[in-house]
Design a protein around this motif. Structure first.
Motif, PDB file in Angstrom:
ATOM      1  N   ARG A  83       0.855  -1.728   0.365  1.00 54.59           N
ATOM      2  CA  ARG A  83      -0.327   0.290   0.065  1.00 54.59           C
ATOM      3  C   ARG A  83       0.960   1.367   0.237  1.00 54.59           C
ATOM      4  O   ARG A  83       0.629   2.088  -0.661  1.00 54.59           O
ATOM      5  N   ASP A  85       3.250   1.892  -2.014  1.00 58.64           N
ATOM      6  CA  ASP A  85       4.216   2.136  -3.567  1.00 58.64           C
ATOM      7  C   ASP A  85       2.845   2.521  -3.737  1.00 58.64           C
ATOM      8  O   ASP A  85       2.319   1.705  -4.442  1.00 58.64           O
ATOM      9  N   VAL A  86       3.486   3.488  -5.328  1.00 53.49           N
ATOM     10  CA  VAL A  86       2.355   3.837  -5.652  1.00 53.49           C
ATOM     11  C   VAL A  86       2.021   2.597  -6.884  1.00 53.49           C
ATOM     12  O   VAL A  86       1.165   2.789  -7.291  1.00 53.49           O
ATOM     13  N   ARG A  87       3.122   1.951  -7.396  1.00 56.97           N
ATOM     14  CA  ARG A  87       2.860   0.833  -8.149  1.00 56.97           C
ATOM     15  C   ARG A  87       1.857  -0.228  -7.803  1.00 56.97           C
ATOM     16  O   ARG A  87       1.280  -0.458  -8.699  1.00 56.97           O
ATOM     17  N   THR A  88       1.397  -0.381  -6.390  1.00 55.12           N
ATOM     18  CA  THR A  88       0.804  -1.104  -6.243  1.00 55.12           C
ATOM     19  C   THR A  88      -0.054  -0.925  -5.350  1.00 55.12           C
ATOM     20  O   THR A  88      -0.989  -1.693  -4.393  1.00 55.12           O
ATOM     21  N   ARG A  89      -0.395   0.414  -4.987  1.00 52.52           N
ATOM     22  CA  ARG A  89      -1.413   0.846  -3.972  1.00 52.52           C
ATOM     23  C   ARG A  89      -2.187   0.831  -4.124  1.00 52.52           C
ATOM     24  O   ARG A  89      -3.676   0.217  -3.320  1.00 52.52           O
ATOM     25  N   SER A 146      -2.948   0.330 -12.588  1.00 52.19           N
ATOM     26  CA  SER A 146      -1.616   0.100 -11.630  1.00 52.19           C
ATOM     27  C   SER A 146      -2.066   1.592 -10.986  1.00 52.19           C
ATOM     28  O   SER A 146      -2.830   2.103 -10.910  1.00 52.19           O
ATOM     29  N   GLY A 147      -1.086   1.352  -9.384  1.00 52.12           N
ATOM     30  CA  GLY A 147      -1.426   2.882  -8.454  1.00 52.12           C
ATOM     31  C   GLY A 147      -0.898   4.215  -9.570  1.00 52.12           C
ATOM     32  O   GLY A 147      -1.623   5.071  -8.751  1.00 52.12           O
ATOM     33  N   VAL A 148      -0.600   4.184 -10.445  1.00 50.39           N
ATOM     34  CA  VAL A 148       0.088   5.203 -11.471  1.00 50.39           C
ATOM     35  C   VAL A 148      -1.907   5.671 -12.118  1.00 50.39           C
ATOM     36  O   VAL A 148      -1.933   5.900 -12.682  1.00 50.39           O
ATOM     37  N   HIS A 149      -2.615   6.910 -11.800  1.00 59.27           N
ATOM     38  CA  HIS A 149      -3.996   7.303 -12.073  1.00 59.27           C
ATOM     39  C   HIS A 149      -4.217   8.827 -11.347  1.00 59.27           C
ATOM     40  O   HIS A 149      -4.010   9.091 -10.390  1.00 59.27           O
TER      41      HIS A 149
END
Length: 150
Positions: A83, A85-89, A146-149
């Motif tokens: 949670r 890390d932005v990649r896996t949030r 991914s978490g980058v949105h």
């Protein structure tokens, strides 16, 4: 179902790994089930580090089934790092554990698990739980890639 991305099972008990694999097969799910046996390896898998560096170009799994009692790094710490890390949030994480302790339930949700499922004791109940988990998380649920949105 809709996605052929893998399911990551983080489980150190070989009997539970076998039971989960058979339950998902019996329930009709065809996604690959990747298995890691401890918390450090789970993070290496997800973040493409160490022995899992080759995964850098592979999409994240569609679902993580995470046990709490793991060698090297427990499930609570794995979840906390997922949670953080932005990649896996936003990666769907279901705690799949034998623990029925309220403190584990509360800590899991406080660290951002999506669901907490106590492992059923009987094989028949386990297969049904796997079928319901798969149906919801692999077919009905929509999650960001991914978490980058935004």
């Amino acid at each position: 179902m809709s996605s052929q991305r893998s399911i990551l099972l983080v489980e150190d008990n070989p009997d539970d790994v076998d039971l989960t694999r058979r339950a998902f097969q019996r329930a009709g799910f065809t996604q690959p089930l990747d298995v890691v046996e401890d918390g450090v390896e789970a993070l290496d898998y997800l973040f493409a580090r160490g022995a899992h560096a080759h995964r850098a170009s592979v999409p994240l799994p569609s679902l993580v089934l995470l046990d709490l009692k793991l060698p090297r790094l427990n499930g609570h710490e794995v979840l906390r790092q997922i949670r953080a890390d932005v990649r896996t949030r936003f990666l769907p994480v279901v705690i799949l554990t034998s623990s029925d302790e309220e403190k584990d339930l509360v800590e899991s949700y406080s660290h951002g698990c999506n669901s907490y499922v106590r492992k059923p004791v009987s094989y028949t109940e386990f297969v049904e739980a796997a079928r319901q988990l798969g149906l919801y998380w692999l077919a009905l649920n929509r999650a960001p890639e991914s978490g980058v949105h935004g």
